[in-house]
Design an enzyme around this catalytic site. Structure first.
Site, PDB file in Angstrom:
ATOM      1  N   ARG A  37       0.828  -1.212   0.000  1.00 50.09           N
ATOM      2  CA  ARG A  37       0.000   0.000   0.000  1.00 50.09           C
ATOM      3  C   ARG A  37       0.864   1.265   0.000  1.00 50.09           C
ATOM      4  NH1 ARG A  37      -5.141  -1.460   3.991  1.00 50.09           N
ATOM      5  NH2 ARG A  37      -6.387  -2.453   2.355  1.00 50.09           N
ATOM      6  N   LYS A 197     -16.681 -18.739   3.172  1.00 51.03           N
ATOM      7  CA  LYS A 197     -18.103 -18.700   3.479  1.00 51.03           C
ATOM      8  C   LYS A 197     -18.982 -18.051   2.428  1.00 51.03           C
ATOM      9  CE  LYS A 197     -17.804 -18.764   8.476  1.00 51.03           C
ATOM     10  NZ  LYS A 197     -17.932 -17.917   9.671  1.00 51.03           N
ATOM     11  N   GLY A 354      -8.743  -9.045   0.502  1.00 45.45           N
ATOM     12  CA  GLY A 354      -7.993  -9.741   1.546  1.00 45.45           C
ATOM     13  C   GLY A 354      -7.060 -10.852   1.099  1.00 45.45           C
ATOM     14  N   GLY A 377     -12.266  -4.743   1.999  1.00 42.62           N
ATOM     15  CA  GLY A 377     -13.694  -4.434   2.044  1.00 42.62           C
ATOM     16  C   GLY A 377     -14.168  -3.602   0.861  1.00 42.62           C
TER      17      GLY A 377
HETATM   18  C1  3PG Z   1      -8.604  -1.719   5.097  1.00 43.74           C
HETATM   19  O1  3PG Z   1      -7.528  -2.038   5.590  1.00 43.74           O
HETATM   20  O2  3PG Z   1      -9.444  -2.531   4.689  1.00 43.74           O
HETATM   21  C2  3PG Z   1      -8.893  -0.257   4.922  1.00 43.74           C
HETATM   22  O3  3PG Z   1      -7.788   0.510   5.283  1.00 43.74           O
HETATM   23  C3  3PG Z   1     -10.107   0.147   5.691  1.00 43.74           C
HETATM   24  O4  3PG Z   1      -9.931  -0.123   7.062  1.00 43.74           O
HETATM   25  P1  3PG Z   1     -11.195  -0.432   7.960  1.00 43.74           P
HETATM   26  O5  3PG Z   1     -11.743  -1.751   7.491  1.00 43.74           O
HETATM   27  O6  3PG Z   1     -10.707  -0.474   9.377  1.00 43.74           O
HETATM   28  O7  3PG Z   1     -12.193   0.667   7.730  1.00 43.74           O
HETATM   29 MG    MG Z   2     -11.233  -3.672   6.232  1.00 47.17          MG
END
Ligand code: 3PG
Ligand code: MG
Length: 397
Positions: A37, A197, A354, A377
């Protein structure tokens, strides 16, 4: 796709540029363990600094409840400096006197990182007074944090309402790559959705079956689909309460003309352990003591054949327990084939979310994909078809 204001139209010279980046990087024993990142935002930082802007970095780290130095960004500032090859200053707060003093002392081309925005609960509430306090240290706002764009927080969205707003280079590249993959893709589009899942990816599956031509389901969630078709899955991960849901996803897919590809064979073991004794069975012959830990060779060949006919690939989630050898075989082989087709110019491949990035790194092919998102996310919400507040605010209205 609606256009954005990008850095091309930003006059940053001698301006204080509030640059929202995602420095929520993994740390192990106080050290940054994956700096992807950080590397992604370097071009935007350099471009603004080289054009004579004062680069004021805003970022969050972790999920602190108020000011908690366990989640300070200070060590991250040093790592950014190292990668950037230039000094990066640090201020102990993102608003108030500490921030103001640091920013007031900046010269054109300087870079300063302000402390974790989440040390203030008002950040996550997108509180207008806090937005205003942040805005006091900037003349314009640039967002380069796609991976935090699913959050409508003060620094990821609120600032766009009060300052001239621009997309940074990474944000721009990410949104363009994603648009090529799902908004106006070359067809056929094949999606791979894996992971443990079904329950965490219901909306995503519901959206994808309407948008893609072929949906390949892998990972633990495939077991739920197999069970929904009346197959025995033994001791495998399976969400028994979601069999009806799985059947309705299959129905929706049929109605939408989306071909669903499920495993035809599996590598099974009796324990969840690297190098556990294993064998390949047809999905019609999974025994009561068997645990499905990967797709089998016939399934791998099927997915490869489907890939050969596809022009666009969207990938989220591994096929098997890729962190345990040899149950990484399915993920590795399909990923390597996708990489080969991408290098050959036959396939546009976009992956994210992820585990996916670590699975592709593990397979050694992350650099060969057309685009690998560092978003977790935010990538999932995009696959669900949801507008991301931190992206929407940047669109030209
Ligand atoms: C992440 O790592 O998914 C983003 O930086 C967002 O972080 P958060 O899920 O804690 O909002
Ligand atoms: Mg997150």
């Amino acid at each position: 796709m609606t256009a954005f204001r990008t850095l091309d139209s930003a006059d940053v010279s001698n301006k204080r540029v509030l640059l929202r980046v995602d420095l929520n990087v993994p740390m192990e024993n106080g050290k940054v363990s994956d700096s992807t990142r950080i590397e992604r935002v370097l071009p935007t930082i350099r471009e603004i600094a080289d054009k004579g802007g004062k680069v004021v970095l805003l970022a969050h780290f972790g999920r602190p409840k108020g000011r908690d130095l366990k989640e300070t960004l200070r060590p991250v500032a040093a790592v950014v400096a190292e990668h950037l090859g230039r000094p990066v200053g640090f201020a102990e707060d993102c608003v108030g006197p500490a921030a103001k003093a640091a920013v007031d002392a900046m010269k054109p081309g300087d870079v300063v990182l302000l402390e974790n925005t989440r040390f203030h609960p008002e950040e996550e509430k997108n509180d207008p007074a806090f937005v205003k306090a942040l805005a006091e240290n900037g003349d314009l706002w640039v967002s380069d944090a796609f991976s935090a764009a699913h959050r409508a927080h003060a620094s990821t969205e609120g600032l766009g309402h009060v300052l001239p707003a621009f997309a940074g280079r990474t944000m721009q590249a990410e949104v363009e790559a994603l648009a090529h993959a799902l908004e106006a893709p070359k067809r056929p589009v094949l999606a791979v959705v894996g992971g443990a899942k079904v329950s965490s990816k219901l909306e995503l599956l519901g959206n994808l079956v309407k948008k893609v031509d072929i949906l390949v389901i892998g990972g633990g969630m495939a077991n739920t689909f197999l069970a929904a078709q009346g197959k025995a899955v033994g001791k495998s991960l399976c969400e028994k309460d979601l069999l009806d849901t799985a059947r309705s996803i299959l129905e929706t897919a049929k109605g939408a003309g989306c071909e669903i590809v499920l495993p035809v064979d599996a590598t099974v073991a009796s324990e969840f352990k690297a190098h556990a004794a294993n064998r390949v069975v047809s999905v019609d012959a999974v025994g009561p003591g068997d645990m499905i830990l990967d797709i089998g060779p016939a399934s791998i060949e099927t997915v490869k054949a489907k890939l050969a006919g596809a022009r666009t690939l969207v990938w989220n989630g591994p096929f098997g327990a890729f962190e345990l050898e040899p149950f990484d075989t399915g993920t590795n082989q399909v990923a390597q084939e996708a990489a080969r087709l991408t290098r050959a110019g036959q396939l546009l491949s976009v992956a994210g979310g992820g585990d996916t990035v670590s699975a592709l790194n593990h397979a050694g092919v992350a650099d060969d994909f057309s685009y690998v998102s560092t978003a977790g996310g935010a990538f999932l919400e995009w696959l669900e078809g949801k507008p991301l507040p931190g992206v929407e605010i940047l669109r030209l209205r």
